[in-house]
Design a protein around this motif. Structure first.
Motif, PDB file in Angstrom:
ATOM      1  N   ASN A  56       0.820  -1.218   0.000  1.00 54.67           N
ATOM      2  CA  ASN A  56       0.000   0.000   0.000  1.00 54.67           C
ATOM      3  C   ASN A  56       0.851   1.264   0.000  1.00 54.67           C
ATOM      4  N   ASP A  57       2.109   1.150   0.436  1.00 51.05           N
ATOM      5  CA  ASP A  57       3.004   2.308   0.499  1.00 51.05           C
ATOM      6  C   ASP A  57       3.954   2.399  -0.691  1.00 51.05           C
ATOM      7  N   ILE A  58       3.922   1.402  -1.562  1.00 50.36           N
ATOM      8  CA  ILE A  58       4.874   1.368  -2.674  1.00 50.36           C
ATOM      9  C   ILE A  58       4.223   1.889  -3.950  1.00 50.36           C
ATOM     10  N   ALA A  59       4.878   2.880  -4.526  1.00 48.81           N
ATOM     11  CA  ALA A  59       4.484   3.373  -5.846  1.00 48.81           C
ATOM     12  C   ALA A  59       5.746   3.293  -6.692  1.00 48.81           C
ATOM     13  N   GLY A  60       5.758   2.397  -7.635  1.00 46.91           N
ATOM     14  CA  GLY A  60       6.940   2.216  -8.471  1.00 46.91           C
ATOM     15  C   GLY A  60       7.381   0.771  -8.483  1.00 46.91           C
ATOM     16  N   PRO A  61       8.525   0.506  -9.090  1.00 47.08           N
ATOM     17  CA  PRO A  61       9.014  -0.867  -9.245  1.00 47.08           C
ATOM     18  C   PRO A  61       9.279  -1.543  -7.897  1.00 47.08           C
ATOM     19  N   TRP A  62       8.856  -2.820  -7.803  1.00 40.80           N
ATOM     20  CA  TRP A  62       9.019  -3.592  -6.570  1.00 40.80           C
ATOM     21  C   TRP A  62       9.364  -5.026  -6.939  1.00 40.80           C
ATOM     22  N   CYS A  63      10.407  -5.541  -6.328  1.00 44.49           N
ATOM     23  CA  CYS A  63      10.871  -6.908  -6.540  1.00 44.49           C
ATOM     24  C   CYS A  63      10.974  -7.592  -5.180  1.00 44.49           C
ATOM     25  N   THR A  92      -0.873 -17.028  -2.974  1.00 43.29           N
ATOM     26  CA  THR A  92      -1.522 -16.546  -4.197  1.00 43.29           C
ATOM     27  C   THR A  92      -2.436 -15.349  -3.918  1.00 43.29           C
ATOM     28  N   ALA A  93      -3.096 -15.340  -2.764  1.00 44.45           N
ATOM     29  CA  ALA A  93      -3.960 -14.205  -2.415  1.00 44.45           C
ATOM     30  C   ALA A  93      -3.129 -12.932  -2.224  1.00 44.45           C
ATOM     31  N   THR A  94      -1.972 -13.062  -1.599  1.00 43.47           N
ATOM     32  CA  THR A  94      -1.099 -11.908  -1.403  1.00 43.47           C
ATOM     33  C   THR A  94      -0.563 -11.417  -2.743  1.00 43.47           C
ATOM     34  N   MET A  95      -0.172 -12.343  -3.615  1.00 45.56           N
ATOM     35  CA  MET A  95       0.298 -11.947  -4.950  1.00 45.56           C
ATOM     36  C   MET A  95      -0.803 -11.196  -5.691  1.00 45.56           C
ATOM     37  N   GLU A  96      -2.010 -11.696  -5.601  1.00 49.88           N
ATOM     38  CA  GLU A  96      -3.150 -11.056  -6.264  1.00 49.88           C
ATOM     39  C   GLU A  96      -3.404  -9.667  -5.675  1.00 49.88           C
ATOM     40  N   TYR A  97      -3.452  -9.575  -4.370  1.00 50.85           N
ATOM     41  CA  TYR A  97      -3.715  -8.299  -3.692  1.00 50.85           C
ATOM     42  C   TYR A  97      -2.661  -7.252  -4.062  1.00 50.85           C
ATOM     43  N   CYS A  98      -1.402  -7.668  -4.115  1.00 45.85           N
ATOM     44  CA  CYS A  98      -0.286  -6.749  -4.360  1.00 45.85           C
ATOM     45  C   CYS A  98       0.017  -6.551  -5.845  1.00 45.85           C
ATOM     46  N   GLY A  99      -0.646  -7.310  -6.713  1.00 46.56           N
ATOM     47  CA  GLY A  99      -0.387  -7.190  -8.149  1.00 46.56           C
ATOM     48  C   GLY A  99       0.987  -7.715  -8.537  1.00 46.56           C
ATOM     49  N   LEU A 100       1.389  -8.827  -7.944  1.00 46.53           N
ATOM     50  CA  LEU A 100       2.712  -9.407  -8.179  1.00 46.53           C
ATOM     51  C   LEU A 100       2.621 -10.619  -9.100  1.00 46.53           C
ATOM     52  N   VAL A 101       3.672 -10.838  -9.879  1.00 50.02           N
ATOM     53  CA  VAL A 101       3.751 -12.012 -10.745  1.00 50.02           C
ATOM     54  C   VAL A 101       5.108 -12.682 -10.564  1.00 50.02           C
ATOM     55  N   ASP A 102       5.126 -13.975 -10.767  1.00 48.76           N
ATOM     56  CA  ASP A 102       6.362 -14.751 -10.704  1.00 48.76           C
ATOM     57  C   ASP A 102       7.098 -14.559 -12.027  1.00 48.76           C
ATOM     58  N   LEU A 103       8.384 -14.258 -11.963  1.00 48.03           N
ATOM     59  CA  LEU A 103       9.156 -14.031 -13.181  1.00 48.03           C
ATOM     60  C   LEU A 103       9.493 -15.316 -13.925  1.00 48.03           C
ATOM     61  N   ASP A 133       4.034  -4.898 -11.766  1.00 46.88           N
ATOM     62  CA  ASP A 133       4.001  -4.489 -13.173  1.00 46.88           C
ATOM     63  C   ASP A 133       4.978  -3.354 -13.458  1.00 46.88           C
ATOM     64  N   GLU A 134       5.128  -2.450 -12.504  1.00 48.58           N
ATOM     65  CA  GLU A 134       6.060  -1.342 -12.691  1.00 48.58           C
ATOM     66  C   GLU A 134       7.493  -1.849 -12.849  1.00 48.58           C
ATOM     67  N   TRP A 135       7.830  -2.938 -12.140  1.00 47.01           N
ATOM     68  CA  TRP A 135       9.178  -3.523 -12.271  1.00 47.01           C
ATOM     69  C   TRP A 135       9.376  -4.045 -13.697  1.00 47.01           C
ATOM     70  N   GLN A 137       7.926  -3.183 -16.376  1.00 46.68           N
ATOM     71  CA  GLN A 137       7.972  -2.092 -17.347  1.00 46.68           C
ATOM     72  C   GLN A 137       9.328  -1.388 -17.329  1.00 46.68           C
ATOM     73  N   LYS A 138       9.880  -1.179 -16.150  1.00 44.74           N
ATOM     74  CA  LYS A 138      11.158  -0.465 -16.039  1.00 44.74           C
ATOM     75  C   LYS A 138      12.334  -1.365 -16.396  1.00 44.74           C
ATOM     76  N   PHE A 139      12.264  -2.636 -15.987  1.00 42.57           N
ATOM     77  CA  PHE A 139      13.361  -3.582 -16.219  1.00 42.57           C
ATOM     78  C   PHE A 139      12.828  -4.731 -17.076  1.00 42.57           C
ATOM     79  N   GLN A 140      12.771  -4.521 -18.356  1.00 38.59           N
ATOM     80  CA  GLN A 140      12.214  -5.530 -19.261  1.00 38.59           C
ATOM     81  C   GLN A 140      13.202  -6.671 -19.479  1.00 38.59           C
ATOM     82  N   ASN A 141      12.657  -7.828 -19.846  1.00 43.29           N
ATOM     83  CA  ASN A 141      13.439  -9.032 -20.156  1.00 43.29           C
ATOM     84  C   ASN A 141      14.298  -9.522 -18.993  1.00 43.29           C
TER      85      ASN A 141
END
Length: 191
Positions: A56-63, A92-103, A133-135, A137-141
């Protein structure tokens, strides 16, 4: 371990994770969370809540990367008792809530082994790197390689940015609760 040539400060330091806020060369914030989660689901409850609070406090790329001590799918386990999907719900619920994906990853499928004799041996993919998603977008591939196990029951993870697109094992997450949504079929049919 994080290697970055820039200014960093601790954004959150909790029992099962450490989050660094890093000022990038363009002075924007990048967050990196190192994880060493507890072994039982009950012990990890606070961890998932902390990750959701931090998001909730993060705006921008997060890994987020490290030892989550839980798998997301039965394909991430070999040996022992069969994986039960309810054990993955908090992850999986936390990943969904935070908008995170496995690389995804290159290399051997499993990152941990209990090192027991052959008929008692269990292999799991307990270690992974997930990003928002911000990660991506900023660090592709980006791609993750599971390195050789040396002196540990876990494999180290190595993240690298690659200039060419390569085939990586990525996961599609489907939660059964989605089918209970009134407009689920309409959304699927229209897309």
């Amino acid at each position: 371990m994080v290697f970055w040539n820039c200014q960093a400060d601790i954004a959150a330091n909790e029992d099962q994770q450490l989050t660094l806020r890093i000022k990038d060369k363009d002075r924007s914030d990048i967050h990196i969370t190192a994880v060493y989660a507890k072994c039982t689901a009950r012990e990890r409850k606070d961890f998932w809540a902390n990750i959701e609070d931090i998001s909730n406090d993060i705006a921008g790329p997060w890994c987020i990367g490290g030892d989550f001590n839980v798998i997301m799918d039965s394909e991430e386990k070999l040996g022992g008792r069969p994986h039960r999907a309810h054990r993955s719900v908090d992850f999986t619920a936390t990943m969904e809530y935070c908008g995170l994906v496995d690389l995804g990853y290159f290399g051997p499928r499993f990152t941990w082994c209990n090192n027991r004799r052959t008929n008692k041996r269990i292999w799991k993919r307990l270690d992974s790197i997930i990003v928002n998603d911000e990660w991506t977008q900023k660090f592709q591939n980006n791609y993750i390689t599971h390195l050789v196990r040396t002196g540990s029951d876990h494999r180290s993870l190595f993240m690298k940015r690659h200039s060419e697109q390569q085939e990586v094992i990525k996961y599609f997450m489907f939660l059964n609760i989605w089918v209970q949504q009134p407009d689920f079929l309409e959304v699927v049919q229209n897309n």
